[in-house]
Design an enzyme around this catalytic site. Structure first.
Site, PDB file in Angstrom:
ATOM      1  N   THR A  75       0.847  -1.186   0.000  1.00  0.00           N
ATOM      2  CA  THR A  75       0.000   0.000   0.000  1.00  0.00           C
ATOM      3  C   THR A  75       0.883   1.236   0.000  1.00  0.00           C
ATOM      4  O   THR A  75       2.114   1.146   0.061  1.00  0.00           O
ATOM      5  CB  THR A  75      -0.978   0.013   1.187  1.00  0.00           C
ATOM      6  OG1 THR A  75      -1.979   1.027   0.966  1.00  0.00           O
ATOM      7  CG2 THR A  75      -0.261   0.300   2.499  1.00  0.00           C
ATOM      8  N   GLY A 150      -1.908  -0.628  12.111  1.00  0.00           N
ATOM      9  CA  GLY A 150      -3.249  -0.075  12.282  1.00  0.00           C
ATOM     10  C   GLY A 150      -3.954   0.189  10.973  1.00  0.00           C
ATOM     11  O   GLY A 150      -4.054  -0.692  10.127  1.00  0.00           O
ATOM     12  N   ALA A 152      -5.060   3.137   7.667  1.00  0.00           N
ATOM     13  CA  ALA A 152      -4.727   4.316   6.866  1.00  0.00           C
ATOM     14  C   ALA A 152      -6.006   4.801   6.201  1.00  0.00           C
ATOM     15  O   ALA A 152      -6.566   4.110   5.344  1.00  0.00           O
ATOM     16  CB  ALA A 152      -3.674   3.970   5.826  1.00  0.00           C
ATOM     17  N   CYS A 168      -3.122  -3.222  -2.054  1.00  0.00           N
ATOM     18  CA  CYS A 168      -3.528  -4.352  -1.219  1.00  0.00           C
ATOM     19  C   CYS A 168      -3.568  -5.669  -1.994  1.00  0.00           C
ATOM     20  O   CYS A 168      -4.244  -6.627  -1.593  1.00  0.00           O
ATOM     21  CB  CYS A 168      -4.877  -4.082  -0.558  1.00  0.00           C
ATOM     22  SG  CYS A 168      -4.916  -2.514   0.341  1.00  0.00           S
TER      23      CYS A 168
END
Length: 242
Positions: A75, A150, A152, A168
């Site tokens: 990503t 975490g 984005a 992804c």
């Protein structure tokens, strides 16, 4: 209800030292350590997850590519994208990894719906979507029940670098952002919307919010806390020996 510390980093942060800070915090935390959520924006960078395949990086150009230890594929992170690093004790929160991911997705979707954006998660792929466009990516690592990495959330950014990868790991996936639906949009306004929902959905008390002017201060703070705990242990050990 559990306690949480929210840290807001005031400047663009390079990825590598931030990743190392997360690892340090997670490796040294204990069962009584307060959970933390770090809010920040990154300098431009591509990150490749543990499952990442080279063929999904089409042309990284002058943007650094860093292989990291989170889940998922490749990503992009950059200015105008809200990063939320979730340094949480899942055992204390009573969450399985699957429930943790679903709660993140539902919380982000709920916050976007408050802006009138019809966002939702997908059963087939982690993240939050508006129709078939992805607006929020999630990549996590859980070690001994402690999470790091975490999400984005694309707020108001240059989406062009996403065309240099299969985001992804999905060829042809279109990325979107809040600014495409709400313009103008301010990063602080997004934070003010999403923070109360995270507190509610994860069962946290009102947080201590700290604004950090440098990553060095953040790292030093954790190292100092760890050193103080070591000192306390040494004092107890010495007193027992005496």
């Amino acid at each position: 209800m559990n306690d949480v510390i929210i840290r807001q980093l005031a400047h663009l942060i390079p990825y590598q030292p931030l990743w190392e800070a997360m690892q340090t915090f997670t490796a040294r935390r204990q069962s009584q350590t307060t959970d933390e959520i770090w809010f920040l924006e990154h300098e431009p960078v591509f990150t490749q997850g543990l499952a990442g395949k080279p063929e999904h990086v089409l042309n990284s150009g002058n943007i650094p590519l860093i292989r990291t230890d989170r889940g998922g594929q490749v990503t992009y992170h950059g200015p105008g994208q809200l990063m939320m690093y979730l340094l949480l004790d899942l055992n204390r929160l009573g969450l399985s990894t699957r429930t943790f991911v679903r709660t993140i997705e539902n919380t982000v979707a709920e916050s976007l719906q408050e802006w009138g954006i019809p966002a939702q998660g997908k059963e087939t792929a982690p993240g939050v979507y508006v129709d078939d466009k992805k607006i929020c990516s999630i990549g996590l690592r859980v070690r001994k029940g402690f999470s790091y990495h975490g999400l984005a959330l694309n707020v108001a950014m240059d989406l062009t670098p996403f065309s240099c990868i299969n985001p992804c790991g999905f060829k042809g996936l279109t990325m979107t952002q809040i600014q495409d639906y709400v313009n103008p949009i301010e990063m602080d306004a997004v934070k003010r919307t999403i923070i109360p929902l995270f507190l509610k959905n994860f069962g946290y008390n009102q947080p201590a919010i700290m604004v950090e002017t440098s990553l060095e201060f953040l790292i030093d703070d954790h190292l100092r806390s760890f050193s103080e705990k070591l000192g306390e242990r040494e004092t107890v050990t010495n007193s027992r020996q005496n």
